[in-house]
Design an enzyme around this catalytic site. Structure first.
Site, short mmCIF file in Angstrom:
data_model
loop_
_atom_site.label_atom_id
_atom_site.label_comp_id
_atom_site.label_asym_id
_atom_site.label_seq_id
_atom_site.Cartn_x
_atom_site.Cartn_y
_atom_site.Cartn_z
N GLU A 194 -18.50 -67.64 -47.86
CA GLU A 194 -19.47 -66.89 -47.05
C GLU A 194 -20.85 -67.54 -47.01
OE1 GLU A 194 -20.33 -63.24 -50.14
OE2 GLU A 194 -20.81 -62.93 -48.05
N TRP B 18 -27.19 -57.14 -34.93
CA TRP B 18 -26.03 -57.93 -35.34
C TRP B 18 -25.05 -57.79 -34.19
CZ3 TRP B 18 -20.80 -57.49 -35.98
CH2 TRP B 18 -20.17 -58.52 -36.68
N LYS C 85 -25.67 -57.56 -44.10
CA LYS C 85 -25.51 -56.95 -45.42
C LYS C 85 -24.69 -55.66 -45.38
CE LYS C 85 -26.54 -56.67 -49.81
NZ LYS C 85 -25.69 -57.56 -50.61
N ASN D 290 -27.07 -48.41 -32.99
CA ASN D 290 -26.21 -49.07 -33.97
C ASN D 290 -24.87 -48.39 -33.90
OD1 ASN D 290 -25.15 -50.50 -36.12
ND2 ASN D 290 -25.85 -48.97 -37.60
N GLY D 291 -23.80 -49.19 -33.85
CA GLY D 291 -22.46 -48.63 -33.75
C GLY D 291 -21.72 -49.31 -32.61
N CYS E 43 -26.98 -53.76 -37.66
CA CYS E 43 -28.11 -53.43 -36.81
C CYS E 43 -29.02 -52.44 -37.54
CB CYS E 43 -27.74 -52.81 -35.47
SG CYS E 43 -26.69 -53.84 -34.46
N GLU F 288 -12.93 -63.45 -55.82
CA GLU F 288 -14.36 -63.26 -55.56
C GLU F 288 -15.08 -64.62 -55.49
OE1 GLU F 288 -16.43 -61.30 -54.48
OE2 GLU F 288 -18.37 -61.83 -55.31
N LYS G 296 -17.26 -65.89 -52.29
CA LYS G 296 -18.67 -66.27 -52.42
C LYS G 296 -18.90 -67.65 -51.81
CE LYS G 296 -20.31 -63.52 -53.09
NZ LYS G 296 -20.27 -62.09 -53.33
N HIS H 144 4.72 -71.02 -55.51
CA HIS H 144 5.34 -70.28 -54.41
C HIS H 144 4.74 -70.65 -53.06
CE1 HIS H 144 7.58 -67.95 -57.30
NE2 HIS H 144 6.45 -67.80 -57.98
N ARG I 238 -29.54 -56.01 -42.20
CA ARG I 238 -28.48 -55.40 -41.40
C ARG I 238 -28.08 -56.25 -40.19
NH1 ARG I 238 -27.53 -49.88 -40.83
NH2 ARG I 238 -27.85 -48.85 -42.81
C1 F6R Z 1 -19.76 -60.36 -49.99
C2 F6R Z 1 -20.24 -59.05 -49.63
C3 F6R Z 1 -19.35 -58.16 -48.84
C4 F6R Z 1 -19.51 -56.70 -49.29
C5 F6R Z 1 -18.70 -55.78 -48.38
C6 F6R Z 1 -18.76 -54.34 -48.85
O1 F6R Z 1 -20.68 -61.04 -50.79
O2 F6R Z 1 -21.35 -58.68 -49.91
O3 F6R Z 1 -18.02 -58.56 -48.91
O4 F6R Z 1 -19.10 -56.59 -50.61
O5 F6R Z 1 -19.20 -55.86 -47.08
O6 F6R Z 1 -20.06 -53.87 -48.86
P1 F6R Z 1 -20.45 -52.57 -49.65
O7 F6R Z 1 -20.27 -52.86 -51.09
O8 F6R Z 1 -21.89 -52.34 -49.30
O9 F6R Z 1 -19.55 -51.48 -49.18
#
Ligand code: F6R
Length: 608
Positions: free
Chosen positions: A488, A74, A603, A100-101, A2, A481, A485, A504, A27
């Site tokens: 998501e 959000w 984000k 926000n929260g 948010c 990773e 990627k 396993h 956000r």
């Molecule tokens: C995936 C992604 C998230 C962030 C995670 C941590 O592509 O962006 O998994 O890496 O939310 O975010 P930060 O690095 O901002 O603490």
């Protein structure tokens, strides 16, 4: 999560707030809204979806106001809808709140207020706040006092902005566990949950601390700390203007642009910090804690998501190069874990945004343990940067796409520097790694030239519903990773495994409909990974591999192979990372997904 923006000033601030909300859309983008006062009247606009939808309806009416709050949501409590969108208000529409929260005890407060005759229209936790302030106003006849009393009842986290027709010249802000910054302009104040909103208009700002309540009017900026009962003059800071990364250029979206930023990202991470000839690393951000660093015997890395996977690469790097034991713990687990930590340990928080709630909570947990707290952060001046004793900035520039790409490449590069900085004395391997870091930008450009090949592969693999990613050693975190990627942004189910784990359990999944992305670049464990690939092929599983140029054996074994330039094992993650990012990108592109704003995500994860 948010985004919040507020304005109080001499001018009409409607567009300024709307533009600020667009800046904060990373956000949350479920719905957006603004409320404003045009004394004696007030008004509220809300719209579902992205801020541009809200902008359209507001700009049609051309409203005028110099006291405004806005929010991009959000959803946590209640689906994205107009009633659930912020700002929320009391029944008389005299008090408006953006939040926000999460208010953990909202149900209890709601029940209490319903018993008092209050009526709720939304499913949100946030709606209790304007009603609660209203309730206390009926007792005190004073808005500031009512806000204080309301805050005292709230359990949870918040960044709040409040306006009221009862105090039409005042903007109120409150912070507990979620950032808020107040920018000081010539003719007023611009406020928000991110300094980038402020930087558009001024470089003079003050950040609220937890338990701060600010009362902002044109003549005065007053901040009271409700815990210490202090009213100190606000600490005004000059904000650093980071490279904002707002310019898309010719790219269709930010994710592709940011993947293409990675050669520059590596340069920015190492510039002025390395001396390859001597094998030395200089990290100015750690200068103040050099003495403490000499005595640490254990490192605990805390982070979430992609930053956590960067941390896992860091574990391999620091243990191998600096010979210090490292544990990487998900911040959401660490904060509740009851483990012994001695004073000789060091906690390193890794965060692109520097605002991730779990990572902040992990740091707060060890605040009183007397351990050294370091940050590897991209966003300058963010909460993690402020909370830690020292740290290293990534300097990757703003990352706008929800999926982290260039920040990951940067975090891994910084961790390499930290590992070499912690190494007792530089040697041949230090010099080799540092020279290779200098060569990486050019090598990444070679990888970026594989874009068309990766695009074609995405066309062939896009219809599979599941994917396995495997790797060993440094390639294991890369596999995790890669899977994150893909899931998501393309919404294809994907899991990362250590290749040695296949027998396993995961091998049971393999058949002709279950492809594996094998990370099989040169290194001491390559032959072992090849054996795992053989086992997958023997069971009819399609295999796509990333390998080092010149590896002919793999070409014969797998269905498709992407060749990357030769590099050291310790610097391979950056090249592999870009391949995995491009693959996920083109898979999502083929499936016509909203790449920069994947569903259900945001984000900056500022709630638990
Ligand atoms: C995936 C992604 C998230 C962030 C995670 C941590 O592509 O962006 O998994 O890496 O939310 O975010 P930060 O690095 O901002 O603490």
């Amino acid at each position: 999560m948010c985004g919040i923006v507020g304005y109080i000033g001499k001018d009409n601030g409607i567009n300024l707030v709307l533009d600020g909300l667009e800046e904060l859309e990373y956000r949350g983008y479920d719905s957006a809204g603004i409320a404003f006062i045009n004394d004696p009247k007030s008004n509220v606009y809300k719209e579902v979806g992205e801020v541009k939808n809200l902008k359209k309806i507001v700009q049609k009416d051309k409203p005028n106001s110099n006291l405004i709050i806005g929010h991009t949501r959000w959803a946590t409590h209640g689906k994205p809808s107009i009633v659930n969108a912020h700002p929320h208000f009391n029944s008389d529409r005299t008090i408006y709140v953006v939040h926000n929260g999460i208010i953990e005890n909202y149900q209890e407060i709601k029940n209490r207020l319903i018993d008092q005759g209050y009526n709720f229209i939304s499913e949100t936790d946030s709606e209790v706040i304007p009603h609660l302030i209203d309730y206390y106003y009926s007792k005190t006849n004073n808005i500031l006092e009512s806000i204080k009393l309301a805050l005292n009842d709230l359990v949870g986290t918040y960044a709040l902005e409040i306006i009221s027709t009862l105090t039409p010249q005042k903007l109120y802000l409150a912070r507990l566990g979620s950032p808020l910054v107040i920018g000081i302009m010539k003719n007023g104040y611009i406020t928000g949950s991110d300094k980038n909103v402020v930087l558009e208009h001024t470089s003079k700002a003050t950040f609220l601390n937890d338990y701060d309540l600010a009362e902002v009017s044109l003549s005065k900026l007053k901040i009271i700390n409700l815990k210490d009962k202090d009213s100190n003059p606000p600490k005004i800071e000059l904000l650093e203007n980071e490279k904002t990364g707002n310019d898309l250029g010719n790219f269709p979206d930010y994710m592709l642009k940011e993947i293409h930023d990675t050669p520059e990202t590596i340069k920015l991470a190492v510039t002025g910090r390395i001396n390859p000839k001597q094998g030395n690393v200089k990290l100015g951000g750690l200068d103040s804690v050099i003495k403490e660093l000499e005595h640490i015997d254990r490192i605990i890395i805390v982070a979430c998501g992609t930053s956590y996977y960067a941390g896992l690469v860091g574990e391999y790097l620091i243990e191998e190069l600096a010979n210090i034991p490292v544990e990487v713990v998900l911040a959401s687990e660490f904060k509740y874990k009851k483990e012994p930590i001695s004073r000789s340990a060091c906690v390193i928080a890794i965060s692109q945004s520097g605002e991730t709630a779990d990572t902040i909570a992990a740091l707060n947990k060890v605040k009183d343990y007397g351990v050294l707290e370091l940050g590897i952060v991209n966003s300058i001046g963010s909460s993690v940067a402020r909370l830690t004793d020292a740290g290293v900035y990534c300097h990757a520039g703003t990352e706008k796409s929800v999926a982290s790409t260039k920040a990951f490449i940067s975090q891994v590069t910084i961790l390499t520097l930290v590992a070499l900085r912690l190494k007792k004395s530089p040697d041949k391997i230090s010099r080799k790694i540092l020279s290779e870091l200098q060569a990486l930008p050019q090598k990444i450009k070679t990888v970026l030239n594989l874009e068309n090949q990766i695009k074609e592969l995405a066309k062939r693999y896009k219809d599979y519903s599941n994917f396995l990613y495997i790797g060993r050693g440094y390639n294991y975190p890369a596999a995790l990773e890669g899977a994150l990627k893909l899931k998501e942004i393309s919404y294809i189910h994907a899991e990362g495994f250590a290749a040695g784990e296949m027998k396993h359990g995961p091998l049971a999944l393999i058949d002709s409909k279950f492809p594996t992305f094998a990370i099989a670049t040169d290194g001491p464990l390559l032959e072992k990974t090849i054996s795992n690939i053989e086992e997958i092929k023997a069971r009819g599983g399609p295999v796509l591999a990333v390998a080092t140029i010149g590896n002919k054996k793999l070409k014969k074994l797998v269905d498709d192979v992407i060749y990357i330039p030769k590099t050291l094992e310790q610097t391979s993650t950056q090249l592999i990372g870009v391949v995995l990012q491009l693959f996920a990108y083109y898979m999502a592109h083929e499936l016509s997904k909203n790449i920069d704003k994947p569903r259900n995500l945001a984000k900056s994860v500022t709630v638990e």
